[in-house]
Design an enzyme around this catalytic site. Structure first.
Site, PDB file in Angstrom:
ATOM      1  CE  LYS A  80     121.073 -30.294 -67.727  1.00 52.03           C
ATOM      2  NZ  LYS A  80     120.137 -31.267 -68.336  1.00 52.03           N
ATOM      3  CB  SER A 155     118.594 -32.784 -65.749  1.00 56.61           C
ATOM      4  OG  SER A 155     118.608 -32.789 -67.164  1.00 56.61           O
ATOM      5  CB  SER A 179     116.073 -32.789 -68.819  1.00 57.60           C
ATOM      6  OG  SER A 179     116.114 -33.943 -68.039  1.00 57.60           O
TER       7      SER A 179
END
Length: 468
Positions: A80, A155, A179
């Site tokens: 990420k 996220s 997330s």
């Protein structure tokens, strides 16, 4: 052959590399080709690591030399874009950080590399990792590989979409309230948020509020999550929350199947839940019962007294706003909608803040009491399957709620710090994945990995790969 490689899990890829049945270069090229073929539609990958093929060639030389290989030797992994990667862009989903290149890996990335993994690419996220959709002004919106009109979550939505679509076998995401588990549920993959502090957050932004943030593995199998966690866990001398030296036993529980005690629930205390999702949780419970596990329908009174989402909201705004204000000073014109929303939220009064802290303690006590009688808890991850892009209000089982309610069953584990694993166990009438969440006691990752492996073994889900 390349298409077959991108359907393998990381554990199998590592095994085939060790036995010289495939080469690290073949594996890397297959994933690069897959990115080229499907990422234009999904927009999960935001940066490909320039040195990925060179690292694969070096890994191949090491295999041929016959030396000792790490457990992830030659396996590509993605990260990420809020997690620092040395000499590879880490732009945090915001034009404010456009062109930012760290000179050091985050601890979690360094540990994946030390295990032999090769950084393949960085994945998309919402601005500052702060929302349940992965969309921002810098790299745009990610789409769900099961249905491009739907979100892969946030996220860590770019990460979940990349893994589900076969662009990556394994990756790292972060989790503040939902997330890694929510995106896994929306794309039908597996992920785990370990006990708070088990995996250091060093090299990841934002850090505030530190006591709620986690970094965790995302993959297509339980064994991959277990393997990655075994490499990630442990203190690094920099993150003060990361103090435990205990390691995962890669999913081998301490109890036999007949000794396991598991409860299941979909509420009250989590908000409304779609009947299809509730039925999937019950089906997972029944599957365990069929294996000889002691399974009971349960309730946790503390969740009914103190709604964890409300507790979280009263606590985290006060701690996140200063970090956002500092980052955006002088860049107000480059803020996206969620950063603006965060800054517009009213401050929590000191009275409400203290009351929320006390409520968080009651929630921890409530779970502690539950785990004196049970080894694990099965809940839903999300109250609905993956939703359409941009939806801000939902009607769930006859009740209208805003989008924050999607965190109702995940955020209690951030408030309490308890470990939770998300894995697919069902399919909606529209053909979308439905995941369940397996919750464990403090530092009981081995138990939830064990329960997850049992469920994976009896799962009737067969359509694990979206048709792209």
């Amino acid at each position: 052959m390349a298409h077959q490689i991108t359907r393998l899990d990381a554990t199998k890829i590592a095994e085939l590399i060790r036995t010289r049945e495939i080469s690290p270069v073949e594996v890397m090229q297959a994933h690069l080709d897959r990115i080229g073929a499907v990422n234009p539609k999904i927009n999960a990958i935001v940066t490909v690591a320039e040195g990925a093929l060179d690292a694969a060639r070096a890994a191949e030389v090491a295999v041929m030399a016959g030396g000792k290989l790490g457990p992830l030797h030659g396996v590509p992994f993605t990260v990420k874009d809020s997690i620092d990667t040395a000499w590879v862009l880490t732009q945090r989903g915001s034009p404010i950080f456009r062109g930012r290149v760290p000179d050091q890996d985050a601890t979690s990335v360094a540990r994946m590399k030390n295990a032999g993994g090769i950084l393949l690419a960085k994945t998309n996220l919402p601005e500052f990792s702060y929302w349940i959709e992965s969309d921002n002004l810098l790299s745009g919106r990610s789409n769900n590989p099961w249905d491009m009109s739907r979100t892969p979550g946030g996220s860590s939505g770019g990460e979940s979409a990349a893994i589900a679509a076969g662009m990556s076998p394994l990756g790292l995401g972060t989790d503040l309230a939902i997330s890694v588990r929510g995106p896994a549920a929306q794309t039908g993959i597996t992920s785990m948020k370990a006990t708070h502090g088990r995996v250091p957050m060093t090299g990841i932004w934002p850090r505030a509020p530190r006591r709620f943030w986690h970094v965790g593995p995302m993959a297509r199998s339980v064994r991959d999550v277990a393997l990655a966690f075994s490499q990630l866990a442990g203190p690094d001398g920099q993150d003060a929350f990361a103090t435990s030296t205990a390691r995962s036993d890669s999913g081998v529980g301490q109890r036999t199947v007949g000794q396991l005690r598991v409860g299941w629930m979909v509420g009250p205390g989590f908000g409304p839940v779609d009947p299809e999702v509730a039925a999937t949780v019950k089906a997972a419970a029944e599957a365990l019962k069929g294996l000889g596990v002691l399974v009971e329908h349960v309730g946790i009174p503390a969740l009914e007294r103190d709604f964890a989402l409300d507790v979280f909201n009263r606590l985290h705004v006060m701690e996140m706003k200063p970090a956002f204000q500092e980052a955006m000073a002088g860049h107000e014109g480059e803020m996206y909608k969620m950063a603006r929303t965060m800054l517009s939220l009213p401050d929590t009064s000191m009275k409400d803040y203290i009351e929320a802290e006390q409520a968080a303690e009651r929630l921890r006590d409530g779970y502690a009491d539950y785990f004196t009688r049970y080894d694990a808890l099965i809940t839903h991850v999300l109250p609905i399957p993956a939703h359409k892009h941009g939806v801000e209000e939902f009607n769930i089982d006859g009740q209208t709620v805003d989008a924050t309610y999607l965190q109702g069953a995940t955020v209690p584990l951030n408030v309490t710090g308890l470990p939770g694993l998300a894995m697919r166990f069902g399919t909606s009438q529209e053909g979308l994945p439905i995941n369940v969440q397996i919750v464990g006691a403090w530092q009981a990752e081995s138990t939830i990995l064990h329960v997850a492996s049992l469920l994976e073994g009896v799962s009737l889900v067969r359509d694990l790969h979206p048709d792209i």
